[in-house]
Design a protein around this motif. Sequence first.
Motif, PDB file in Angstrom:
ATOM      1  N   MET A   1       0.840  -1.171   0.000  1.00 20.78           N
ATOM      2  CA  MET A   1       0.000   0.000   0.000  1.00 20.78           C
ATOM      3  C   MET A   1       0.889   1.238   0.000  1.00 20.78           C
ATOM      4  N   ILE A   2       0.376   2.285  -0.644  1.00 22.71           N
ATOM      5  CA  ILE A   2       1.062   3.577  -0.631  1.00 22.71           C
ATOM      6  C   ILE A   2       0.017   4.670  -0.394  1.00 22.71           C
ATOM      7  N   LEU A   3       0.436   5.699   0.319  1.00 25.12           N
ATOM      8  CA  LEU A   3      -0.449   6.810   0.639  1.00 25.12           C
ATOM      9  C   LEU A   3      -0.093   8.037  -0.180  1.00 25.12           C
ATOM     10  N   MET A   4      -1.097   8.852  -0.434  1.00 25.36           N
ATOM     11  CA  MET A   4      -0.876  10.197  -0.959  1.00 25.36           C
ATOM     12  C   MET A   4      -1.718  11.124  -0.094  1.00 25.36           C
ATOM     13  N   TYR A   5      -1.075  12.136   0.434  1.00 26.49           N
ATOM     14  CA  TYR A   5      -1.791  13.160   1.183  1.00 26.49           C
ATOM     15  C   TYR A   5      -1.956  14.366   0.269  1.00 26.49           C
ATOM     16  N   VAL A   6      -3.150  14.927   0.281  1.00 27.15           N
ATOM     17  CA  VAL A   6      -3.413  16.154  -0.448  1.00 27.15           C
ATOM     18  C   VAL A   6      -3.780  17.190   0.611  1.00 27.15           C
ATOM     19  N   THR A   7      -3.010  18.278   0.651  1.00 23.65           N
ATOM     20  CA  THR A   7      -3.243  19.302   1.665  1.00 23.65           C
ATOM     21  C   THR A   7      -3.631  20.622   1.010  1.00 23.65           C
ATOM     22  N   TYR A   8      -4.331  21.414   1.785  1.00 20.78           N
ATOM     23  CA  TYR A   8      -4.747  22.745   1.363  1.00 20.78           C
ATOM     24  C   TYR A   8      -4.309  23.715   2.446  1.00 20.78           C
ATOM     25  N   GLN A   9      -3.578  24.738   2.052  1.00 17.85           N
ATOM     26  CA  GLN A   9      -3.073  25.734   2.992  1.00 17.85           C
ATOM     27  C   GLN A   9      -3.922  26.998   2.915  1.00 17.85           C
ATOM     28  N   GLY A  10      -4.108  27.633   4.072  1.00 18.81           N
ATOM     29  CA  GLY A  10      -4.861  28.875   4.090  1.00 18.81           C
ATOM     30  C   GLY A  10      -5.002  29.407   5.495  1.00 18.81           C
ATOM     31  N   ILE A  28     -16.063  11.999  -6.018  1.00 21.03           N
ATOM     32  CA  ILE A  28     -15.538  12.175  -7.378  1.00 21.03           C
ATOM     33  C   ILE A  28     -14.150  11.543  -7.475  1.00 21.03           C
ATOM     34  N   VAL A  29     -13.325  11.780  -6.466  1.00 19.61           N
ATOM     35  CA  VAL A  29     -11.986  11.175  -6.426  1.00 19.61           C
ATOM     36  C   VAL A  29     -12.090   9.653  -6.446  1.00 19.61           C
ATOM     37  N   MET A  30     -12.958   9.100  -5.600  1.00 19.04           N
ATOM     38  CA  MET A  30     -13.113   7.642  -5.548  1.00 19.04           C
ATOM     39  C   MET A  30     -13.583   7.092  -6.893  1.00 19.04           C
ATOM     40  N   ALA A  31     -14.569   7.724  -7.500  1.00 16.48           N
ATOM     41  CA  ALA A  31     -15.096   7.248  -8.791  1.00 16.48           C
ATOM     42  C   ALA A  31     -14.033   7.319  -9.882  1.00 16.48           C
ATOM     43  N   ALA A  32     -13.196   8.343  -9.832  1.00 12.43           N
ATOM     44  CA  ALA A  32     -12.177   8.520 -10.868  1.00 12.43           C
ATOM     45  C   ALA A  32     -11.028   7.535 -10.728  1.00 12.43           C
ATOM     46  N   TRP A  33     -10.574   7.301  -9.504  1.00 10.62           N
ATOM     47  CA  TRP A  33      -9.321   6.573  -9.304  1.00 10.62           C
ATOM     48  C   TRP A  33      -9.455   5.161  -8.748  1.00 10.62           C
ATOM     49  N   GLN A  34     -10.639   4.762  -8.327  1.00  9.37           N
ATOM     50  CA  GLN A  34     -10.796   3.414  -7.777  1.00  9.37           C
ATOM     51  C   GLN A  34     -10.412   2.348  -8.799  1.00  9.37           C
ATOM     52  N   GLN A  35     -10.727   2.580 -10.054  1.00 11.03           N
ATOM     53  CA  GLN A  35     -10.394   1.620 -11.111  1.00 11.03           C
ATOM     54  C   GLN A  35      -8.887   1.440 -11.290  1.00 11.03           C
ATOM     55  N   THR A  39      -7.995   2.580  -2.870  1.00  9.05           N
ATOM     56  CA  THR A  39      -8.821   1.743  -2.001  1.00  9.05           C
ATOM     57  C   THR A  39      -9.654   2.556  -1.016  1.00  9.05           C
ATOM     58  N   SER A  40      -9.199   3.755  -0.650  1.00  6.22           N
ATOM     59  CA  SER A  40      -9.979   4.623   0.229  1.00  6.22           C
ATOM     60  C   SER A  40      -9.459   6.048   0.149  1.00  6.22           C
ATOM     61  N   CYS A  59      -5.320   9.518   0.701  1.00  6.83           N
ATOM     62  CA  CYS A  59      -5.716   8.581  -0.351  1.00  6.83           C
ATOM     63  C   CYS A  59      -4.826   7.346  -0.245  1.00  6.83           C
ATOM     64  N   ARG A  60      -5.459   6.176  -0.150  1.00  5.35           N
ATOM     65  CA  ARG A  60      -4.722   4.915  -0.045  1.00  5.35           C
ATOM     66  C   ARG A  60      -4.832   4.160  -1.365  1.00  5.35           C
ATOM     67  N   PHE A  61      -3.679   3.817  -1.905  1.00  6.34           N
ATOM     68  CA  PHE A  61      -3.607   3.060  -3.154  1.00  6.34           C
ATOM     69  C   PHE A  61      -2.980   1.696  -2.889  1.00  6.34           C
ATOM     70  N   THR A  62      -3.277   0.747  -3.752  1.00 11.09           N
ATOM     71  CA  THR A  62      -2.739  -0.603  -3.575  1.00 11.09           C
ATOM     72  C   THR A  62      -1.216  -0.623  -3.643  1.00 11.09           C
ATOM     73  N   ASP A  63      -0.643   0.195  -4.531  1.00  8.47           N
ATOM     74  CA  ASP A  63       0.818   0.264  -4.655  1.00  8.47           C
ATOM     75  C   ASP A  63       1.193   1.517  -5.443  1.00  8.47           C
ATOM     76  N   GLU A  64       2.486   1.737  -5.594  1.00  7.57           N
ATOM     77  CA  GLU A  64       2.952   2.946  -6.280  1.00  7.57           C
ATOM     78  C   GLU A  64       2.516   2.979  -7.741  1.00  7.57           C
ATOM     79  N   ALA A  65       2.497   1.831  -8.400  1.00  2.57           N
ATOM     80  CA  ALA A  65       2.063   1.790  -9.804  1.00  2.57           C
ATOM     81  C   ALA A  65       0.610   2.246  -9.933  1.00  2.57           C
TER      82      ALA A  65
END
Length: 105
Positions: A1-10, A28-35, A39-40, A59-65
Amino acid sequence: MILMYVTYQGDADTRFDRDYYVSRHIPIVMAAWQQYGLTSCDAFFPADANAGTIAIAECRFTDEAALRAALASPETEGVMADVAHFTDAPPAQHIPGPVKEVSPS
C-alpha cells in the motif's frame, strides 16, 4: 500500500466548503481513481484552521504503480477541475512512500 496526502493551505479567510469536499469531491476522487487501485480516501480538518493547513485528504492506493496510473489517467482532469467548486486554495500532493504493515505482537 502507498499513501498520498493532499493538503490545502490557508487561513480563516480562505474559502473552503467542507460539506462539498466531503459529500461531493471525495466521491468524485473515488469514482475517478478506484479503477486504478485507490482503495480509500478520507478527509481530515485540523482543529485550528486559522492559519496553515485547513484540510487534508488521505488517499490509499494498492501500490505505487496504482498511484502513478491514477495521477496519469484522463480522469484526473475532472478531479482537478472540481477543486474550484470548494476552494481557491491550490492542492498540494505529498507522497511519503510505501506503508509497511505492522502486525501486533
